[in-house]
Design an enzyme around this catalytic site. Structure first.
Site, PDB file in Angstrom:
ATOM      1  N   ASP A  59       2.491 -11.543   5.615  1.00  0.00           N
ATOM      2  CA  ASP A  59       3.265 -10.307   5.621  1.00  0.00           C
ATOM      3  C   ASP A  59       4.303 -10.349   6.730  1.00  0.00           C
ATOM      4  OD1 ASP A  59       1.812  -9.822   7.940  1.00  0.00           O
ATOM      5  OD2 ASP A  59       0.707  -8.101   7.149  1.00  0.00           O
ATOM      6  N   ASN A  65       5.532  -2.639 -20.793  1.00  0.00           N
ATOM      7  CA  ASN A  65       4.917  -1.682 -19.877  1.00  0.00           C
ATOM      8  C   ASN A  65       5.668  -1.695 -18.555  1.00  0.00           C
ATOM      9  OD1 ASN A  65       3.278  -0.176 -18.157  1.00  0.00           O
ATOM     10  ND2 ASN A  65       1.684  -1.746 -18.023  1.00  0.00           N
ATOM     11  N   ASN A 108       4.842 -11.254  -4.508  1.00  0.00           N
ATOM     12  CA  ASN A 108       5.853 -12.113  -5.126  1.00  0.00           C
ATOM     13  C   ASN A 108       5.191 -12.933  -6.230  1.00  0.00           C
ATOM     14  OD1 ASN A 108       7.657 -14.439  -5.553  1.00  0.00           O
ATOM     15  ND2 ASN A 108       8.783 -13.647  -3.803  1.00  0.00           N
ATOM     16  N   ARG A 149      17.534  -6.394 -14.603  1.00  0.00           N
ATOM     17  CA  ARG A 149      16.141  -6.478 -14.158  1.00  0.00           C
ATOM     18  C   ARG A 149      15.188  -6.555 -15.349  1.00  0.00           C
ATOM     19  NH1 ARG A 149      15.256  -2.008  -9.671  1.00  0.00           N
ATOM     20  NH2 ARG A 149      13.128  -2.832  -9.816  1.00  0.00           N
ATOM     21  N   HIS A 180       4.785   1.962   6.996  1.00  0.00           N
ATOM     22  CA  HIS A 180       4.981   2.202   5.563  1.00  0.00           C
ATOM     23  C   HIS A 180       3.665   2.070   4.800  1.00  0.00           C
ATOM     24  CE1 HIS A 180       4.737  -2.195   4.914  1.00  0.00           C
ATOM     25  NE2 HIS A 180       5.359  -2.251   6.066  1.00  0.00           N
ATOM     26  N   SER A 210       6.351   1.070 -14.924  1.00  0.00           N
ATOM     27  CA  SER A 210       5.744   2.212 -14.249  1.00  0.00           C
ATOM     28  C   SER A 210       6.413   3.517 -14.659  1.00  0.00           C
ATOM     29  CB  SER A 210       5.809   2.022 -12.732  1.00  0.00           C
ATOM     30  OG  SER A 210       7.142   1.809 -12.302  1.00  0.00           O
TER      31      SER A 210
END
Length: 573
Positions: free
Chosen positions: A164, A532, A320, A452, A18, A534
């Protein structure tokens, strides 16, 4: 003579699954960088080679592949041999003799390719772009993450945490760093993976691995301490600096871990993503708590053992922001830098920087590495499509007035950001002062779950007034508590459950036009902040081109599109 190095992160075969990307380094400085998803229009561009990102890097300096001095690959496939026994064990677990034999054959072939022809597949793909293919240098995955975190941090020395799902054989690495470079201090080998632990919880709650972890983080503050959930999870895993999560992560992917959670909790996984009962929000709360507890303990232990109190972070887990807040607030930590492109796309940055001494790398203050478009090109596109536009004498003032009137604005300005956060180049903006702004953007623009939260962009000069212990935070990758006296000004950009926020601070030298817009909004509304988020619709990547922006403008509940020097508005009915 100019030295050009092309750093690329593929998402095929031995090189991850990915977030493919490419970055062009010119005399050791990154001059262009972009993620392949911005071209494929498929989020994370899984199982994809970054061909169009590479071509964009070359086009940015009018280069052919043969003009590149060296290609940098942020993987060392030969290190996969460290996990040969793990791969063989996984193959032997496959049910059925025939499938078992096939899995073993695939494992043997994969390990042989990793050892004897580690770059062959990349060479073959690059040949379709140009020839001759430059020399390819492989660099270990976690070393690239570490370089992306420390080299541009501005620190003279520090602890570096790379966290990760998995590199070649490692999942978490602690590094000692100084002006000369990086030294690996200790390693948590796969499958002891905090990234996979949180991915298992993410999938159990109904979202997708490598895509929904941020949603679980956002859900967590709505939950409460639940002793039964916490006791059960602590029976499965050990937390802290000596953590062990392998009961959930012993097999690659999340299937085994999700099945374990279904078993121990006697509850099936959530099949309605975005809808949660109290038990599920409590689980998110507990998983976030245990993740924070573990990584903070790793950081504090490393600070004490390695004798330096600066901490730099990269790797997907470093996205995070609640975790980053906990590390920043630790009494043992003096300063924190988190690479804004912390996930695998940032490996292309780290590979390039890893070729230099950290002292030779400029401090990173922006992430504007992508393409930009001229106003004349945009006008021509609008005229061809018979779309009316205006060209205000003072665009920033005009847009600020529209924001103050409650309009929702698409903002497309300058070079596109690299990384998962919109930072005022490809953004959707709104008035931050009312919950109505938040709800309208969620419902009519982003088409996503209404619980959210959103984030603010604010003038850096105002950070100390609005944020507790506020200071420069240019990348929207850290969380802060808001001064209680200022919460009424920021209702749309607070997390509804705990009044925290994930800010971007803006200086004039970082993005002059965006700084002017926020300043004009402050002059009108008395608040040096805008909401703001995306510029993309639900489940799609951030817009890259004017065509993408216009398409989304008409497909979403936006009122105004400010695209370089021109403005497009919908006719009110």
């Amino acid at each position: 003579m100019t030295d050009y190095r092309l750093s690329l992160k593929p998402a095929i075969g031995l090189y991850g699954q990915h977030d493919p990307s490419a970055v062009l380094f010119e005399d050791a400085t990154p001059v262009f960088g972009v993620e392949e998803e911005r071209y494929t229009r498929s989020k994370h561009a899984t199982e994809t080679f970054p061909e169009r990102a590479i071509e964009a890097c070359l086009d940015s300096r009018d280069l052919a592949l043969s003009d590149i001095d060296r290609v940098l690959l942020p993987y060392d496939p030969s290190l996969r041999s460290e996990l040969t026994s793990h791969y063989v064990t996984d193959a032997l677990r496959v049910p059925g003799l025939g499938r078992k034999i096939s899995a073993l054959e695939n494992t043997i072939v994969s390990q042989a390719r990793a050892r004897f022809v580690p770059t062959r597949r990349i060479e073959n793909r690059l040949e379709s772009i140009g020839s001759p293919v430059p020399p390819i240098e492989t660099i270990a995955h976690h070393r690239c993450h570490a370089a992306s975190a420390f080299h541009p941090s501005g620190f003279d020395e520090g602890v570096v945490l790379t966290v990760d799902a998995k590199g070649e054989y490692d999942s978490t690495v602690v590094w000692r760093a100084d002006e000369d470079g990086l030294t690996r201090a200790y390693t948590y080998e796969h499958p002891n993976s905090l990234g996979l632990f949180f991915a298992v919880v993410t999938e159990y709650l109904g979202y997708r691995m490598f895509n929904g972890e941020g949603k679980v983080m956002g859900l967590a503050p709505y939950g409460d301490d639940n002793p039964e959930i916490e006791r059960t999870l602590r029976e499965l895993i050990d937390t802290g600096a000596d953590y062990d999560v392998t009961d959930l992560t012993k097999r690659w992917g999340t299937g085994h871990g999700v099945a374990r959670l279904e078993d121990v909790f006697d509850r099936p996984r959530n099949e309605t993503p975005g809808e949660f009962d109290q038990w599920e929000t409590d689980l998110a709360h507990t998983a976030q708590k245990l993740l924070e507890e573990t990584v903070v303990d790793i950081a504090e232990s490393a600070v004490e053992q390695l004798g330096t109190s600066n901490v730099a972070l990269a790797g997907g887990v470093a996205l995070n922001c609640k975790l980053n807040k906990r590390i920043r607030e630790s009494p043992l930590v003096d300063d924190v830098f988190v690479q804004p492109v912390a996930h695998d796309a940032g490996l292309a940055l780290g590979a390039g920087w890893s070729q230099q001494r950290p002292a030779e790398v400029d401090q990173q203050t922006t992430a504007y590495l992508g393409p930009e478009y001229e106003t004349d090109e945009i006008k021509s596109l609008l005229e061809t499509n018979k779309i009316a536009y205006t060209e205000p004498d003072d665009l920033e003032r005009y847009v600020a007035e529209r924001l103050a009137d409650g309009k929702l604005v698409g903002w497309f300005q300058g070079r596109m950001e690299m990384g998962p956060r919109a930072l005022g180049a490809r953004s959707i903006l709104a008035d931050p002062r009312t919950e109505d702004s938040r709800d309208r953007v969620n419902r009519f623009v982003k088409h996503r779950e209404e619980w959210r939260p959103f984030a603010p962009s604010m003038l850096e000069s105002a950070a100390a007034d609005y944020l507790i212990d506020g200071g420069p935070a240019p990348f929207m990758i850290d969380a802060y508590d808001v001064d209680p006296e200022k919460t009424d000004d920021l209702e749309a950009v607070l997390h509804p459950a705990d009044d925290s926020t994930r800010p971007q601070t803006v200086r004039e030298d970082q993005h002059p036009r965006y700084h002017r817009l926020i300043s004009e909004f402050d002059d009108i509304a008395g608040v040096p902040v805008v909401l703001n988020t995306s510029f993309n619709d639900h489940a799609e990547p951030i817009v890259r081109t004017p065509t993408h922006a216009i398409k989304d403008f008409y497909g979403m509940g936006l009122d105004v599109l400010a695209i370089e020097d021109v403005v497009v508005e919908k006719t009110e009915t």
